[in-house]
Design a protein around this motif. Sequence first.
Motif, PDB file in Angstrom:
ATOM      1  N   VAL A   7     -39.312  38.655 -16.887  1.00  0.00           N
ATOM      2  CA  VAL A   7     -38.950  38.750 -15.808  1.00  0.00           C
ATOM      3  C   VAL A   7     -40.272  37.768 -14.830  1.00  0.00           C
ATOM      4  O   VAL A   7     -41.217  38.109 -14.795  1.00  0.00           O
ATOM      5  CB  VAL A   7     -39.159  40.290 -15.276  1.00  0.00           C
ATOM      6  N   SER A   9     -41.333  35.933 -11.188  1.00  0.00           N
ATOM      7  CA  SER A   9     -40.988  35.645  -9.502  1.00  0.00           C
ATOM      8  C   SER A   9     -39.951  34.443  -9.038  1.00  0.00           C
ATOM      9  O   SER A   9     -38.938  34.223  -8.564  1.00  0.00           O
ATOM     10  CB  SER A   9     -41.098  36.413  -8.796  1.00  0.00           C
ATOM     11  N   SER A  36     -36.200  39.217 -10.767  1.00  0.00           N
ATOM     12  CA  SER A  36     -36.470  40.412 -10.862  1.00  0.00           C
ATOM     13  C   SER A  36     -36.370  41.795 -11.942  1.00  0.00           C
ATOM     14  O   SER A  36     -34.699  41.249 -12.234  1.00  0.00           O
ATOM     15  CB  SER A  36     -36.260  41.516  -8.957  1.00  0.00           C
ATOM     16  N   ILE A  37     -37.193  42.614 -11.896  1.00  0.00           N
ATOM     17  CA  ILE A  37     -36.600  44.192 -13.222  1.00  0.00           C
ATOM     18  C   ILE A  37     -35.190  44.226 -12.597  1.00  0.00           C
ATOM     19  O   ILE A  37     -33.843  44.939 -13.691  1.00  0.00           O
ATOM     20  CB  ILE A  37     -37.770  44.771 -12.975  1.00  0.00           C
ATOM     21  N   GLU A  38     -34.841  44.629 -10.922  1.00  0.00           N
ATOM     22  CA  GLU A  38     -33.849  45.154 -10.828  1.00  0.00           C
ATOM     23  C   GLU A  38     -32.374  44.363 -10.670  1.00  0.00           C
ATOM     24  O   GLU A  38     -31.353  44.844 -10.947  1.00  0.00           O
ATOM     25  CB  GLU A  38     -34.114  45.417  -8.975  1.00  0.00           C
ATOM     26  N   LEU A  50     -43.031  40.705 -18.144  1.00  0.00           N
ATOM     27  CA  LEU A  50     -43.100  41.458 -17.114  1.00  0.00           C
ATOM     28  C   LEU A  50     -44.042  40.376 -16.987  1.00  0.00           C
ATOM     29  O   LEU A  50     -45.414  40.835 -17.168  1.00  0.00           O
ATOM     30  CB  LEU A  50     -43.757  42.958 -16.454  1.00  0.00           C
ATOM     31  N   VAL A  52     -46.969  38.401 -14.556  1.00  0.00           N
ATOM     32  CA  VAL A  52     -47.407  39.156 -12.634  1.00  0.00           C
ATOM     33  C   VAL A  52     -48.424  37.917 -12.286  1.00  0.00           C
ATOM     34  O   VAL A  52     -49.276  37.717 -13.064  1.00  0.00           O
ATOM     35  CB  VAL A  52     -47.487  41.115 -13.425  1.00  0.00           C
ATOM     36  N   GLU A  59     -48.068  46.306  -8.260  1.00  0.00           N
ATOM     37  CA  GLU A  59     -46.402  46.849  -8.162  1.00  0.00           C
ATOM     38  C   GLU A  59     -45.524  46.928  -9.466  1.00  0.00           C
ATOM     39  O   GLU A  59     -44.934  46.641 -10.388  1.00  0.00           O
ATOM     40  CB  GLU A  59     -45.946  45.246  -7.516  1.00  0.00           C
ATOM     41  N   LEU A  60     -47.161  46.201 -10.860  1.00  0.00           N
ATOM     42  CA  LEU A  60     -46.914  46.657 -12.039  1.00  0.00           C
ATOM     43  C   LEU A  60     -46.122  48.561 -12.368  1.00  0.00           C
ATOM     44  O   LEU A  60     -44.699  48.677 -13.314  1.00  0.00           O
ATOM     45  CB  LEU A  60     -47.589  46.691 -13.214  1.00  0.00           C
ATOM     46  N   LYS A  62     -44.747  50.051 -10.660  1.00  0.00           N
ATOM     47  CA  LYS A  62     -43.030  50.784 -10.255  1.00  0.00           C
ATOM     48  C   LYS A  62     -42.143  49.778 -11.380  1.00  0.00           C
ATOM     49  O   LYS A  62     -40.798  50.236 -11.772  1.00  0.00           O
ATOM     50  CB  LYS A  62     -42.943  50.093  -8.670  1.00  0.00           C
ATOM     51  N   LYS A  63     -42.655  48.323 -11.389  1.00  0.00           N
ATOM     52  CA  LYS A  63     -41.794  47.270 -12.567  1.00  0.00           C
ATOM     53  C   LYS A  63     -41.350  48.630 -13.912  1.00  0.00           C
ATOM     54  O   LYS A  63     -40.766  48.298 -14.868  1.00  0.00           O
ATOM     55  CB  LYS A  63     -42.079  46.170 -12.975  1.00  0.00           C
ATOM     56  N   SER A  67     -38.223  49.676 -15.521  1.00  0.00           N
ATOM     57  CA  SER A  67     -37.969  49.000 -17.226  1.00  0.00           C
ATOM     58  C   SER A  67     -37.581  50.361 -18.110  1.00  0.00           C
ATOM     59  O   SER A  67     -37.010  50.165 -18.899  1.00  0.00           O
ATOM     60  CB  SER A  67     -38.811  47.898 -17.480  1.00  0.00           C
TER      61      SER A  67
END
Length: 209
Positions: A7, A9, A36-38, A50, A52, A59-60, A62-63, A67
């Motif tokens: 993941v 961006s 994105s993780i979504e 991830l 980043v 923001e980690l 939330k990710k 996950s």
Amino acid sequence: MKHIVLVESYPIVRAGIAMLITESMSETYQIHTADSIEKPFPKDPDIIILSVNADAIAELGKKITLSKIRCSKSKLIVFCENMTYTDISNLIASGVSGFVSKRSEFEQLTTCIREIEIREYFFCTELIGLIISRFVSPQNAILPEKRHKLSSREIEIASYLVKGMKTSDIAVQLDRKPTTVSTIKNNIFKKMNVNNVMALNEVMTKLHL
């Protein structure tokens, strides 16, 4: 064949990391990418990486939560810049298994992928140094203000260092000789009682520099 989800961006960065992993591990792992993780990706991959940037580390959390909700059995690796000791502690508590700095050699990431299959945690060499320095000099975290005796020039150079700039680049920026900047860097480390840029970043953050 095991599955990795990367993941990241930024498309160019994502493609570059995926290519390097594929070149060295294609016989064992199949890599899938997402911005994105979504976004959709194969169910329950063996590993989620991830990737980043330093300015997005907040923001980690939330990710990682997303996950874990989507892929509860997947091992998580954080591939990031400027992680502090506090960041690492919080990420371990959140369920992250692998920690690799983007400043490390790329082989550290592929080693991490292999190692977390058989170990609970993996830390790249740079972050091991950060963790050790925390325990070797615990007073660093208790009274950092007592060590703060940097000049304005030293603070300026320290700020460039924690942004990831090399000594040679800082020398060009300040119109100074690289040897001069290197000497100032050594003085900064000595005054702040640290031995690497990661530890320096943590101290400067606490001092709001």
